[in-house]
Design an enzyme around this catalytic site. Structure first.
Site, PDB file in Angstrom:
ATOM      1  CD  GLU A 105      -2.924  -1.269   0.424  1.00  0.00           C
ATOM      2  OE1 GLU A 105      -3.170  -0.246  -0.252  1.00  0.00           O
ATOM      3  OE2 GLU A 105      -3.562  -2.339   0.321  1.00  0.00           O
ATOM      4  CG  ASN A 114       2.672  -0.809   3.101  1.00  0.00           C
ATOM      5  OD1 ASN A 114       2.216  -1.605   2.298  1.00  0.00           O
ATOM      6  ND2 ASN A 114       2.113  -0.637   4.283  1.00  0.00           N
ATOM      7  NE  ARG A 172       5.170   1.360   8.685  1.00  0.00           N
ATOM      8  CZ  ARG A 172       4.148   1.612   7.877  1.00  0.00           C
ATOM      9  NH1 ARG A 172       4.194   2.661   7.066  1.00  0.00           N
ATOM     10  NH2 ARG A 172       3.093   0.840   7.869  1.00  0.00           N
ATOM     11  CE  LYS A 174       2.954  -4.764   3.059  1.00  0.00           C
ATOM     12  NZ  LYS A 174       2.787  -4.511   4.498  1.00  0.00           N
ATOM     13  CB  VAL A 209       1.865 -18.251   9.236  1.00  0.00           C
ATOM     14  CG1 VAL A 209       2.240 -19.361  10.198  1.00  0.00           C
ATOM     15  CG2 VAL A 209       2.730 -18.319   7.987  1.00  0.00           C
ATOM     16  CB  CYS A 246     -24.280  -0.033  29.196  1.00  0.00           C
ATOM     17  SG  CYS A 246     -23.020   0.266  30.443  1.00  0.00           S
TER      18      CYS A 246
END
Length: 993
Positions: free
Chosen positions: A443, A446, A449, A462, A486, A566
């Site tokens: 994406e 991504n 980093r 990827k 996995v 609630c």
């Protein structure tokens, strides 16, 4: 966007205006360059005067064979590669000499200067120049020599930080404030404040002691649930309610120059079991610098004579330092022997920490390092027990031949693959393989980093892309890439034989359940596991080694605090509650209900058949809700807008009126206290205003989503304000009619699975379905909807727009501070903040532990780590020793033990029990397979099972060779619980070996 959640917009803007100078494009320099370019400074100048050598191929992941062949300058060779990491950063290369004669005035254009591979004399000169500027140029120097490293920061005499931690300001709900000196504030029960003495708080919504509202007070912690705020004795008595909000205050940090800090260093201690280590490494590295200056070279690899010379230098240096630290001869000699070498994972770890300091320097966000940190692979105990140098040398060829399974190719996964490639993992000619798997596609979010990916990789797998990029770093790596998920649902994807073949498994996953599953497979197959993860500037690593350590499943994180049903439904007290409510509304209206609608009509071929069956008294599950949805189905854009307007009235007006009908403002509890007091906030109906952007935004986003799920087309003209206004002005909004339904107030109550349907509802359903059939509105096309899957990162789909509008309207109804779209997206999308600095540091630490695992190091060599680069802290701890469970009579086991029984075709359950007793000296009283109870004596009919064959009881598939069973044993005294046992692997036939 993930980095924005770490730094915030102010810091991001400051960073985007900063100019940075970085000297030395070796293995450490390229790590730092990668991280700060991904972060997004305005401009970076990379400087180097050295030419590419074959050596650089193993330390710099952006230098290739052709760069070595053409002897390109290292800065110029890497320029294109680092520049393409972030097109918004201007990257330039400099190759001019930088030495003691250089005029340093050119550095005035930079806000931060970083030095690597620079002599200590030149570091001092440049540091003095930077420190003397007004304002000071922030100075950072870092080096990696063999198994040791150091990082130094000097940000000037004074450096102001606006936010030292980056944490969200805490909000504390108040239950009481004493009228005393000092006044004691008490939090709501079971809600600790987690504050520290000296912090500042401001107050709001306090009833009674109203003069506190809007005021700021410095606090002193009294207990985890109370704190004092000064004199409140002259104030009005406290009645109820109130929220205390933490106020972030600037903090000043003070720095000394490198020259001064060399003699009296201020060090970050990372391993509290060895507080003396930083100073020992400090002295050893200073000795190395002096050796280089004296001899014009570094100490030769493994040379005993050079090691002795360096030790003499260290002894004399120690005498010149203020505290005269004790010299550790082993540390000095080991550094001497390895100083010519370079560990890429150590550079990754140091590079991550150094890069975060750069970002602090240019943004003023987070607490800076004061002033040294030293990371190393030195283990004092290890040095004494082994020839650690030889141990490290022997590890390298082993790395070539190992089999590694990497689960996850996100940020840490990409960094890990880079480390593997530089270390030569899986490059052996006849042995060695790296297997990676990740089911996700790349994406856009991504890219800041996950550095192996580029814009043209978006929407590609990827794992495949990461594998290809890894081969660009080291073409010799043998790598298999999969797109498998996995987890227990796909447990047959990787067999026990596959796990057994792996030398180490490395995980970097957000999903806790997936991590626990992989850990269980590693334990079952006696494989080492190294787990890691990050959240913003925080990170952790955990080493799990068979027979030595506990496993990941040996400890449990505290459960995530759930918002009571609630609270979500009727009594929100914080913006997180309204965002979760809006997220639930999205899921219910646009995903869950459409899915149930489709599932129902897939079970029944026509509306006529359903009508006939319910008329005959047959009860069809979900029938009432499906018919209700069908009868109200919008069939045009106008009807989608009308439905959105009616929902607005229901959610944000009628809901408030109903609650105030059930609990008027003056309602009191049995003890006489007001019902509507903190944290309960009374709602007030929101009157629809077309010109209010929030109201209009809800209508448009809701209408678009209704159109999507009901397959209603619309045009750009339909979205115009003129069209929306003309539709809304004709909508007949139902009047509010109070109900006598009971409102849930019990915080322990959970959302009911099924809402009962009354006989009147059933009669209405028959009538509505008949009407739909007669109107030809129950045809095949009408019996289908298009469920929408929530996607947070596609801004065009309107998902976050709907949740933001719905959440903020509900917040307005309850007088809760609203949240902007960005914050709403993080909470609704459960986004984990991320930054490249932390992922790089964590991946380096993982790879260092991998070296130890492969080298067969003893238990006390392994280190788990927790770090927070914002504060900054790095805490290394020894791994938890595996616990041994006693059964009785000296029989015991650990999580790593597995008993084995070999059977044959006619082997009975009784034979199995006898075999366990004969082989292990204790007789099982219970046998379980997963969740299936094979033998529990107190269960009816189970005694008869003793004669059944294991084949009949277990029913294995044709290719199944064994089954893992759980056994337990009778307690020593009656009335106690059965004693647990280790897993027992039962083989259906005796294996040849």
């Amino acid at each position: 966007s993930r980095q924005r959640y770490v730094l915030g917009d102010t810091a991001m803007q400051k960073m985007a205006q900063s100019h940075v100078f970085l000297s030395g494009m070796g293995g450490l320099g390229v790590e730092i360059a990668k991280n700060i370019i991904l972060a997004g400074v305005k401009a970076l100048t990379v400087h180097d005067t050295k030419h590419c050598k074959k050596w650089d191929l193993g330390i710099n992941f952006f230098i290739h064979e052709d760069d070595v062949a053409s002897q390109r300058n290292r800065a110029e060779a890497t320029l294109h590669h680092i520049a393409e990491l972030n097109p918004y950063v201007h990257v330039a290369a400099s190759t001019v000499p930088l030495d003691e004669t250089t005029d340093l005035s050119f550095l005035k254009q930079y806000q931060c200067v970083i030095l690597t591979e620079v002599s200590l004399l030149l570091q001092k000169k440049i540091n003095d120049f930077c420190h003397a500027q007004q304002p000071p140029i922030k100075f950072i120097s870092a080096d990696v020599y063999g198994v040791c490293s150091r990082l130094f920061c000097d940000f000037g005499d004074e450096f102001e930080v606006l936010d030292t931690t980056g944490e969200e300001p805490k909000e504390i709900f108040i239950s009481n404030i004493t009228q005393s000196n000092p006044g004691i504030v008490t939090c709501l029960e079971n809600h600790p404040h987690r504050l520290e003495t000296g912090q500042f708080l401001t107050f709001r919504e306090v009833n009674g002691m109203s003069c506190l509202n809007g005021s700021t007070h410095q606090i002193t912690v009294v207990s985890p649930y109370s704190f004092s705020i000064g004199d409140t004795s002259e104030m009005e008595p406290y009645l109820h309610g109130g929220i205390a909000v933490q106020v972030k205050t600037p903090k000043m940090f003070y720095f000394e120059r490198l020259e001064k800090q060399i003699t009296n260093p201020l060090c970050l201690v990372a391993d509290f079991s060895k507080p003396e280590a930083p100073l020992q490494i400090h002295v050893a590295m200073l000795a190395l610098n002096h050796f280089q200056e004296n001899f014009g070279r570094g100490p030769n690899i493994g040379c005993l004579q050079d090691a002795e010379e360096m030790l003499k230098i260290a002894m004399s240096i120690s005498e010149t330092l203020e505290n005269k630290p004790q010299v550790n001869g082993d540390v000095v000699k080991w550094l001497s022997r390895t100083a010519q070498g370079f560990l890429p994972p150590l550079a990754a770890a140091v590079g991550g920490v150094a890069s975060q300091e750069v970002l602090k320097a240019v943004t003023g966000k987070f607490s800076p390092l004061q002033q040294w940190v030293r990371l190393s692979l030195l283990e004092t105990k290890l040095i004494k027990k082994h020839n650690a140098f030889m141990c490290t040398i022997k590890v390298q060829p082993v790395l070539f031949k190992i089999f590694v399974f990497g689960v996850g190719c996100g940020a840490i996964g990409c960094e890990m693959l880079k480390n593997f490639a530089l270390l030569g993992v899986g490059t052996g000619q006849d042995k060695g393989l790296v297997t990676i798997t990740d089911p996700d596609l790349i994406e856009k979010s991504n890219l800041n980093r996950q550095f192996l990916f580029r814009p043209h990789h978006i929407q590609k797998p990827k794992s495949y892309t990461a594998a290809e990029a890894t081969l660009n770093i080291n073409p010799s790596v043998k790598i298999d890439s999969d797109i498998n998920k996995v987890c227990p649902a796909t447990e047959n994807t990787y067999s026990d034989e596959f796990y057994t073949k792996q030398d180490v498994i490395v995980t970097a996953l957000d999903n806790v359940e997936a991590r626990r599953y992989i850990d269980s497979r590693c334990v079952a197959n006696l494989r080492p596991l190294i787990d890691s993860g990050t959240m913003g500037t925080k990170g952790h690593t955990e080493v799990i080694v068979p027979h030595l350590t506990e496993s990941y499943n040996s400890h449990r994180d505290p459960p995530e605090e759930e918002i009571p049903f609630c609270t979500l439904k009727s009594f929100p007290a914080a913006i997180e509650h309204t965002i979760q409510w809006a997220r639930d509304k999205f899921e219910s209206s646009f995903s869950h209900k459409p899915s149930l609608f489709n599932k129902f009509w897939q079970s029944y071929p026509s509306a006529e058949e359903v009508l006939q069956r319910i008329k005959s008294g047959e009860s069809l599950e979900g029938c009432f809700h499906v018919i209700k949805t069908l009868s109200r189905r919008p069939r045009s854009w106008n009807q989608c807008v009308e439905l959105a307007r009616i929902k607005f009235e229901k959610y944000f007006s009628h809901k408030a009126l109903q609650l105030l009908h059930s609990f008027p403002l003056d309602t009191r509890l049995k003890d006489g206290s007001l019902f509507w007091q903190s944290p309960k906030r009374p709602p007030f109906p929101v009157k629809f205003e077309f010109n209010d952007p929030l109201h209009y935004g809800f209508i448009v986003s809701a209408a678009k989503l209704f159109a999507a799920v009901y397959c209603v087309p619309f045009t750009e003209k339909d979205l115009s304000e003129e069209t929306i206004l003309s539709i809304i002005s004709t909508v007949k909004v139902p009047e509010f009619r109070p109900s006598n339904k009971v409102v849930q107030t019990d915080e322990t109550a959970r959302k009911p699975d099924h809402i009962p349907v009354s006989s009147e509802d059933e009669r209405n359903a028959i009538f509505q379905l008949e009407k739909s059939i007669l109107s030809n509105e129950a045809l095949e096309a009408d019996l289908q909807m298009k469920p929408v899957s929530f996607e947070k990162d596609d801004d065009s789909n309107g998902h976050i727009d709907f949740i933001t509008a719905a959440s903020n309207l509900r917040a307005k109804m309850y007088n809760i501070e609203p949240a902007d779209r960005f914050k709403t997206k993080r909470i609704a999308g459960k986004i984990i903040p991320a930054i490249a600095t932390a992922t790089a540091a964590v991946s380096g630490l993982v790879a260092l532990e991998l070296i130890k695992v492969v080298g067969g190091y003893p238990a006390d060599a392994y280190k788990n780590c927790f770090l927070n680069l914002a504060i900054p802290i790095m805490v290394f701890t020894e791994t938890a020793e595996v616990r041994r469970t006693e059964i009785r009579n000296g029989i015991s086991f650990t999580i790593w033990d597995r008993w084995t029984i070999y059977g044959k075709e006619d082997f009975t359950l009784l034979d199995f029990i006898n075999a366990v007793r004969e082989k292990y000296g204790i007789e099982p009283t219970m046998v379980v397979q997963g969740v299936k109870m094979l033998y529990v004596p107190v269960m009816p009919g189970h005694i008869k099972r003793l004669k059944f064959t294991m084949q009949k009881l277990v029913k294995p598939s044709a290719d199944k060779k064994y089954v893992d069973l759980t056994v337990s044993f009778a307690p020593e005294t009656d009335g106690e619980e059965d004693l647990p046992g280790p897993p027992v692997r039962y083989y259906f036939v005796q294996e040849d070996n």
